[in-house]
Design an enzyme around this catalytic site. Sequence first.
Site, PDB file in Angstrom:
ATOM      1  N   THR A  20       0.826  -1.192   0.000  1.00 38.10           N
ATOM      2  CA  THR A  20       0.000   0.000   0.000  1.00 38.10           C
ATOM      3  C   THR A  20       0.865   1.249   0.000  1.00 38.10           C
ATOM      4  OG1 THR A  20      -0.097   0.333   2.407  1.00 38.10           O
ATOM      5  CG2 THR A  20      -1.680  -1.219   1.427  1.00 38.10           C
ATOM      6  N   ASP A  21       0.295   2.338  -0.446  1.00 41.43           N
ATOM      7  CA  ASP A  21       0.896   3.636  -0.170  1.00 41.43           C
ATOM      8  C   ASP A  21       0.735   3.878   1.336  1.00 41.43           C
ATOM      9  OD1 ASP A  21       2.120   6.088  -0.563  1.00 41.43           O
ATOM     10  OD2 ASP A  21       0.829   6.661  -2.231  1.00 41.43           O
ATOM     11  N   SER A  22       1.318   4.946   1.837  1.00 44.56           N
ATOM     12  CA  SER A  22       1.289   5.196   3.276  1.00 44.56           C
ATOM     13  C   SER A  22      -0.143   5.232   3.803  1.00 44.56           C
ATOM     14  CB  SER A  22       1.971   6.529   3.584  1.00 44.56           C
ATOM     15  OG  SER A  22       1.752   6.893   4.935  1.00 44.56           O
TER      16      SER A  22
END
Length: 578
Positions: A294-296
């Site tokens: 995932t992105d942050s």
Amino acid sequence: MSDRETTEDTGSGDAVDRLVDELSPRELAGQLVVSLPQFLSESEQRRIFAEYGVGAAIVRTPNNPAYMAAFTNRLQEYAAASSAGLPLLVTGDFADGSASSMPLQTGDLPPTARDGSQGGTAFPTAMALGATGDPANARTAAAVTARELRAMGVHWNFAPVADVNTTPENPVIGVRSFGERPERVGAFVTAAVEGYRGGGADDRVLATAKHFPGHGDTTVDSHSGLPVVDADRETLDEVHLPPFERAIEAGVDSIMTAHVVTEALDDERPATLSPAVLTGLLREELGYDGLIVTDSMDMAGVKDGWGREEAAVRAIAAGADVLIAVSKGENAFEEQVRTVEAIAEAIWSGDLPAERVEAALRRVLDAKRRVGLLDRQGKPAGRRRDPLAATATVGAPAHRETAARIAREGVTVVHDDGVLPFDPDAAATTLVAGVTDAVTRVAEAVRDRANGDVVTWRAASRDPGESEVAAAGTLADDVDRVVVVTHSGRGRPRRSDGQLRLVERLAVSSVPVATVAQELPYDLAIRETDAGVAAYGSDTPTGLTHLEAAVEAVFGATPGGRLPVTVGEYPVGHRTDR
């Protein structure tokens, strides 16, 4: 079948089966999480890796490679003290070279790790690479970056960006993209993936194509809101998905999700939380079997709508294997721990099916094997880096020379009314004006390149008032030539009104005026001054490579770049030749 699948030992083996059986729910959860130790105290760092068994750490580049090597060694020691004893995957966001992330503090590491001062090599941005027209430059930049990262104990880079920047007003992608044409972006993504692979496990860095299924057609930054892409499925198939398909064909190790709602795929949830996107499209339709990260999860695109813990569980259920569960501020440790515990609880309760968690864990362990952290029997190997060797490798003169060459090949003269090049041998006074720190850096480059005096003017803010603009104009009337540095870019996709007034005032002076577009080339869409040069840089110290190359172009060097995006009347592929 992808290169990743055919060239690597991806069989699970008895060792992986044993680990899957032996790890507790919390240990399993920890292996699926990336922590940001920068915002943790040393005791909290020890706990997050030794007690909670977190399996990956994201780091930021210091000015000192020896420090970074010692720092990652220390994190590996904490991980070795966990009950599972599994080594850490150390990650980072180093799209523009090993110098392209924020600095860490040296803390209380050994004096030998604090000696020296040189940082890593800053390579041109993706758009600058795209402007060179040669994917081999992306391959070279990635290979050098991989070598430097591995010397400091980093195994996984969150690059390359596979987004196609079709929207000039995009507030978050911009020069991070190789361009606006999917075939160009795909070619450069492929080359970067190949470059990060290096020559083997010892100098390989795991590559990450991001942000799936595309963040290039957005006008909202997912760090601060939830973007919505309303493109139809045909547009996705023709424009935004092809670079990811090329990355998969090239054997990309991981793909990062976008906190973006893509209505043609799932009109309710961002891709990060969408089974339709991660499992239905990426796994089943495109046939990808590598890591999905995932992105942050600290970004507003998911945190504001679902909360950290619920979003973490939903992301893994949707098909993500690893979560970037970073948190900042005084509650960073507690928030990261709550993410691990939420996943562990979902594993224990069965809300996260065992087969979903086991599949994620197998991919994580496989990734650790591919970079030499685990041997084929699943035993830890190759954790430590030599700080002195890191100093010798990172930012080596040959690496920096390569970065400078590529920057020169990317700089683009967009228009010139016959004033370029400025004569470097003339005893002429040059005014360098602008609204960012780039003014100082450009002035230094002018002094290095040309004779004569250099005068600088920098606005007090990015939106100078009328009195400031008038003062700059008065200076311009008393010099022999002007270089005005404009800036629009990440978070500021358009120039301020004050910048527009500044350029307009300087343009009516009686001397030659050249504009250097520091970051986004769209600043040059309107022919405001006598000449316009696109640097494709950034608003960080690592943008110096681009600015030096732009100054060289203004003062006589022949740049090689062509526009990788449409800029006003100037099409992709345009440049002005002398």
